[in-house]
Write an enzyme that holds these catalytic residues in place. Structure first.
Site, PDB file in Angstrom:
ATOM      1  CD  GLU A   1      -2.838   1.025   2.512  1.00 53.82           C
ATOM      2  OE1 GLU A   1      -2.719   0.092   3.325  1.00 53.82           O
ATOM      3  OE2 GLU A   1      -3.768   1.859   2.546  1.00 53.82           O
TER       4      GLU A   1
ATOM      5  CG  ASN B   1      -9.464  -1.599   1.868  1.00 47.49           C
ATOM      6  OD1 ASN B   1      -9.023  -2.734   2.015  1.00 47.49           O
ATOM      7  ND2 ASN B   1      -9.289  -0.645   2.775  1.00 47.49           N
ATOM      8  CD  GLU B   2     -10.047  -2.385   6.605  1.00 43.80           C
ATOM      9  OE1 GLU B   2     -10.006  -1.292   7.186  1.00 43.80           O
ATOM     10  OE2 GLU B   2      -9.319  -3.347   6.923  1.00 43.80           O
TER      11      GLU B   2
ATOM     12  CE1 TYR C   1      -3.392  -6.509   8.972  1.00 42.63           C
ATOM     13  CE2 TYR C   1      -5.624  -5.662   8.894  1.00 42.63           C
ATOM     14  CZ  TYR C   1      -4.378  -5.810   8.318  1.00 42.63           C
ATOM     15  OH  TYR C   1      -4.129  -5.263   7.085  1.00 42.63           O
TER      16      TYR C   1
ATOM     17  CD  GLU D   1      -5.970  -4.738   4.255  1.00 43.89           C
ATOM     18  OE1 GLU D   1      -5.809  -4.404   5.446  1.00 43.89           O
ATOM     19  OE2 GLU D   1      -6.330  -3.939   3.375  1.00 43.89           O
TER      20      GLU D   1
ATOM     21  CD  GLN E   1       0.415  -2.484   3.746  1.00 39.97           C
ATOM     22  OE1 GLN E   1       1.228  -1.894   3.048  1.00 39.97           O
ATOM     23  NE2 GLN E   1      -0.730  -1.938   4.135  1.00 39.97           N
TER      24      GLN E   1
HETATM   25  O1  AHR Z   1      -2.652  -2.327   6.423  1.00 37.24           O
HETATM   26  C1  AHR Z   1      -3.002  -1.031   6.815  1.00 37.24           C
HETATM   27  C2  AHR Z   1      -4.496  -0.803   6.829  1.00 37.24           C
HETATM   28  O2  AHR Z   1      -5.132  -1.793   7.603  1.00 37.24           O
HETATM   29  C3  AHR Z   1      -5.175  -0.901   5.502  1.00 37.24           C
HETATM   30  O3  AHR Z   1      -5.048   0.263   4.764  1.00 37.24           O
HETATM   31  C4  AHR Z   1      -6.598  -1.154   5.884  1.00 37.24           C
HETATM   32  O4  AHR Z   1      -7.311  -1.807   4.871  1.00 37.24           O
HETATM   33  C5  AHR Z   1      -6.466  -1.964   7.161  1.00 37.24           C
HETATM   34  O5  AHR Z   1      -7.326  -1.522   8.140  1.00 37.24           O
END
Ligand code: AHR
Length: 485
Positions: free
Chosen positions: A25, A171-172, A240, A291, A342
């Site tokens: 990103e 995204n989100e 996450y 992600e 990432q």
């Molecule tokens: O990885 C950083 C951020 O985490 C991304 O931009 C978002 O999609 C997620 O919340």
């Protein structure tokens, strides 16, 4: 002693290489100063891409790369990033701060994918964009020639289409991508999807915004509203492993709390997949873990020095990634793609550079976890019986690839070594070989003074008849490979 039975005669499914996919990103030193240094940089580069990064990533193999965000995607306007670099506008990066120079745009992304041999996956702007803007981007990338947009691409140096198959539609969008309700998003998705066509190439694979973690209200809400006319090919979940410590100061308690996310991630994959299975097969999307990764508490001074979302990547991160990759093997029949967040310099990444635009670049312990799992790619995941396979601290998965059997084990305990026995049923074993990534210090990491501090080492495995026995020290990721007949 933990005992498992690896059933070579009971298959789960193909381990698609996209289960080892990645995400880069426009945040911090992820792109600028990390992957991209520019052609005039004193940092050794290949047409502007950091040469060491390309070499390391090529060696690992990057099956697919998602770009340009993340939150950044829903504020990104692709036309800013095409044409002569000197004429591209500078914009405030509203998501992550600083100036977006647009020196890295669509052509540079496709060039990166080609240099890495990665399939490109572009996340489109739904939050602040329009259906026209996104359909034009698809046409610009994929139309062979003769339309004004395809000719513009050719004039910008790319007469051949980019053949981008994977398109994220936002995204989100429940959060940074527009703070929408499931119904609002699903209605927008339908509108966008109608115009996202093949444009002379193959049908685009449309990946819709899925749930945060295991939010079934979101998934059900959007699925009930998509309808049959314009439904996505895949639904993208983000999950996450949230932690409370700063990267280099984890206590065993804080590490256990963070790593305890992984059984929940596995449960979420199973439950979200079940939910999707409740819909008609004509409109049922595949499940994507769009992600995932390790979130530590961010330290403001380190962010200043190394870039936004920067954290040290440690042995704990490598263990976390090993737990994730074991889950993806075990749930290979339910997942179409999993993208680590990432790739470079952001969160627990594969590579770190000596600060943005710093000359040196090294492989992190997370890189080596991926390297230890590479032998599973394109294998068939196998059922394992015995001590519950998804419980921590020990995690296991196995696959077979023609006449090779690969078993991966992770010990996520900070204080307990373990003996492990894997009995293999349905095949005769050849001599095993094993590599282990291990450090008893959960905060151990590779530094520029000692970049090989954590690298996989050979490890002894005893074979007796159809059984493999080994020790699995605390905080380790181990892969055993053996011929089978
Ligand atoms: O990885 C950083 C951020 O985490 C991304 O931009 C978002 O999609 C997620 O919340």
């Amino acid at each position: 002693m933990k005992r498992y039975i690896v059933r070579t005669d009971r298959e789960i499914g193909l381990i698609h290489p996209f289960l080892h996919a990645h995400f880069a990103e426009h945040v911090g030193a992820g792109i600028y100063g990390g992957l991209w240094v520019g052609e005039d940089s004193p940092v050794p580069n290949l047409n502007g891409y950091r040469r060491a990064a390309i070499d390391y990533l090529r060696e690992l193999g990057i099956p697919l790369l998602r770009w340009p965000g993340g939150c950044f995607a829903d504020d990104y306007h692709w036309r800013d990033g095409i044409g002569p670099v000197a004429r591209r506008p500078s914009r405030a990066n509203a998501s992550w701060g600083g100036i977006e120079t647009n020196h890295f745009g669509t052509h540079e992304f496709i060039g990166l994918c080609r240099a890495l041999g990665a399939e490109p996956y572009i996340a489109g702007n739904v939050g602040s964009g329009t259906p026209q803007e996104l359909r034009d981007w698809v046409e610009y990338c994929n139309y062979p020639g003769g339309s004004t947009l395809a000719d513009e691409r050719a004039a910008n140096g790319a007469p051949e289409p980019f053949h981008v198959r994977y398109w994220g539609v936002g995204n989100e969008n429940w959060g940074c991508g527009g703070a929408m309700t499931p119904e609002q998003y699903a209605d927008l998705f339908r509108r966008f999807a109608v115009y996202l066509r093949s444009f002379g190439g193959s049908e685009p694979v449309l990946i819709a915004c899925g749930p945060n973690r295991n939010d079934t209200t979101w998934s059900k809400g959007v699925m009930d509203r998509f309808g049959t006319r314009a439904h996505p090919h895949a639904l993208a979940m983000h999950y996450y492993a949230e932690g409370t410590g700063s990267s280099l100061q984890y206590t065993p308690e804080a590490a256990s709390q963070q790593l305890a996310s992984f059984p929940l991630i596995e449960q979420a994959i199973i439950q979200q997949h079940d939910l999707l299975n409740g819909y008609d097969s004509v409109m049922r999307p595949q499940l994507v873990l769009d992600e995932w990764g390790v979130h530590d508490r961010l330290i403001p001074s380190a962010q200043e020095q190394y870039g936004r979302l920067w954290q040290f990547t440690t042995m704990r991160g490598a263990v976390a990634v090993g737990l994730g990759l074991n889950i993806f093997n075990r749930q290979a029949d339910k997942l179409a793609m999993c993208n680590l967040a990432q790739m470079v310099n952001v969160r627990a990444s594969l590579l770190e550079t000596e600060g943005p635009y710093g000359a040196r670049c090294m492989r992190t312990p997370v890189y080596y976890s991926y390297a230890l799992f590479k032998a599973h790619r394109l294998g068939t995941a196998l059922v394992i019986e015995g001590d519950q396979d998804s419980s921590l601290p020990i995690s296991v998965s196995a696959s077979r690839n023609a006449d090779r059997l690969v078993i991966s084990l992770v010990n996520a305990s900070c204080d307990q070594d373990q003996e492990v026995e894997c009995a293999v049923s349905g095949a005769r074993l050849g001599p095993p070989e094993a590599k282990i990534l291990h450090d008893p210090d959960l905060n151990a990491y590779n530094s520029f003074d000692d970049p090989d501090h954590l690298t996989p080492q050979s490890h002894a495995v005893n074979r007796t008849g159809d059984s493999l026995r080994t020790d699995l020290p605390r905080l380790s990721v181990l892969t055993i490979a053996t011929g089978i007949s």
